[in-house]
Structure formats: C-alpha cells, structure tokens
Write an enzyme that holds these catalytic residues in place. Sequence first.
Site, PDB file in Angstrom:
ATOM      1  N   LYS A  58      -3.348   5.022   6.073  1.00 14.78           N
ATOM      2  CA  LYS A  58      -3.593   4.239   4.871  1.00 14.78           C
ATOM      3  C   LYS A  58      -3.227   2.776   5.110  1.00 14.78           C
ATOM      4  CE  LYS A  58      -0.748   6.824   2.819  1.00 14.78           C
ATOM      5  NZ  LYS A  58       0.190   7.441   1.889  1.00 14.78           N
ATOM      6  N   THR A  90       2.182   0.540  -8.752  1.00 14.44           N
ATOM      7  CA  THR A  90       1.729   1.385  -7.640  1.00 14.44           C
ATOM      8  C   THR A  90       2.706   2.512  -7.325  1.00 14.44           C
ATOM      9  OG1 THR A  90       2.794  -0.101  -6.057  1.00 14.44           O
ATOM     10  CG2 THR A  90       0.463  -0.531  -6.577  1.00 14.44           C
ATOM     11  N   GLY A  92       4.191   5.832  -6.777  1.00 11.75           N
ATOM     12  CA  GLY A  92       3.646   7.182  -6.647  1.00 11.75           C
ATOM     13  C   GLY A  92       2.252   7.239  -6.063  1.00 11.75           C
ATOM     14  N   THR A  93       1.743   6.127  -5.563  1.00  8.40           N
ATOM     15  CA  THR A  93       0.374   6.089  -5.045  1.00  8.40           C
ATOM     16  C   THR A  93       0.165   7.057  -3.888  1.00  8.40           C
ATOM     17  OG1 THR A  93       0.236   3.782  -5.718  1.00  8.40           O
ATOM     18  CG2 THR A  93      -1.427   4.555  -4.189  1.00  8.40           C
ATOM     19  N   GLY A  94       1.067   7.059  -2.918  1.00  8.55           N
ATOM     20  CA  GLY A  94       0.917   7.950  -1.763  1.00  8.55           C
ATOM     21  C   GLY A  94       0.988   9.414  -2.144  1.00  8.55           C
ATOM     22  N   CYS A  95       1.909   9.764  -3.031  1.00  2.00           N
ATOM     23  CA  CYS A  95       2.028  11.157  -3.483  1.00  2.00           C
ATOM     24  C   CYS A  95       0.794  11.575  -4.277  1.00  2.00           C
ATOM     25  CB  CYS A  95       3.275  11.329  -4.347  1.00  2.00           C
ATOM     26  SG  CYS A  95       4.814  11.084  -3.446  1.00  2.00           S
TER      27      CYS A  95
END
Length: 145
Positions: A58, A90, A92-95
């Site tokens: 990412k 942003t 919590g974006t990865g989760c």
Amino acid sequence: GGEGAGSCAMRFCPWADVIAPSMPEAAALCVLAGEGESDMGRAARWLAGRGVGAGLVKGGQRGDSADDVLALPDGSLTWLRAPRVDTRNTHGTGCTLSSAIACGLARSLTVEQAVRSAKDYVRGALGAGMNLGKGSGPLDHMWEY
C-alpha cells in the site's frame, strides 16, 4: 541482514491469501531502503514469493497518490492507481482494507477482484467526510447507506 525478516514472514504467513503492508512496513520486512514504485513492486513480489498467496503493498503515505501494487504468486504485478483523498480522518484505514479484502474473498471473488473492491470501498469511506472528535478520526464505514 534480511534473513531475520524473511524467516519471520515464512513462519506466520503461509496461511494468508493476501498480506497487505504499507510501503514502510514492507520496506522493513524486505529490508529495502527506498519507497519508489520499483521498490514497491519488488517488495510485493518478495512477499508473494514467500509462501503467501499475494502481496499487496500500500502506497497511501506517498504524496498526492494512493497507488498500491498487487503481486500474485505467479509474479505478475497489477497497479491500483487512485488519487489521494484529502482527509485527516484515516484512523483504521489499513484494518478496514484488510477486512474488506477478506469479505471479497469470502464472496468468492478472485484476489484481484477482492483487492479492487476493497480499495473502492475504502476510498468511498475516506471521501464521505466523517469528522468526529479531534485529531485523526475514523473513516465512515457506513458511507454506502
């Protein structure tokens, strides 16, 4: 050098269909110094070649774009290009992306379809403009409703 990171990845990732680190995380795993597109591609291929299904690196922390790269086990690369959403919310974006990918795989989408669908979902959730509290707030998980 990089043997520690590689052997660690071999121990915990053989069961994964997709591993999706940010570029800084991938650089640490793969012992890369740069964060350019060629490094992203190399990192994604390195991850996919370690017994995991696919490597998604990412690039959301890079400048004005949120370009990601997906490497499949056969070594092919697919770039998923998108402009960066201008928001500070942003958290919590990865989760959220990982969960959305898992949902797509549970719906029998291919890995590439699941990743594309998840990226679209996260972009919508970021762009919805939810603004709670102070600092980096969450994305709007209910943006489609």
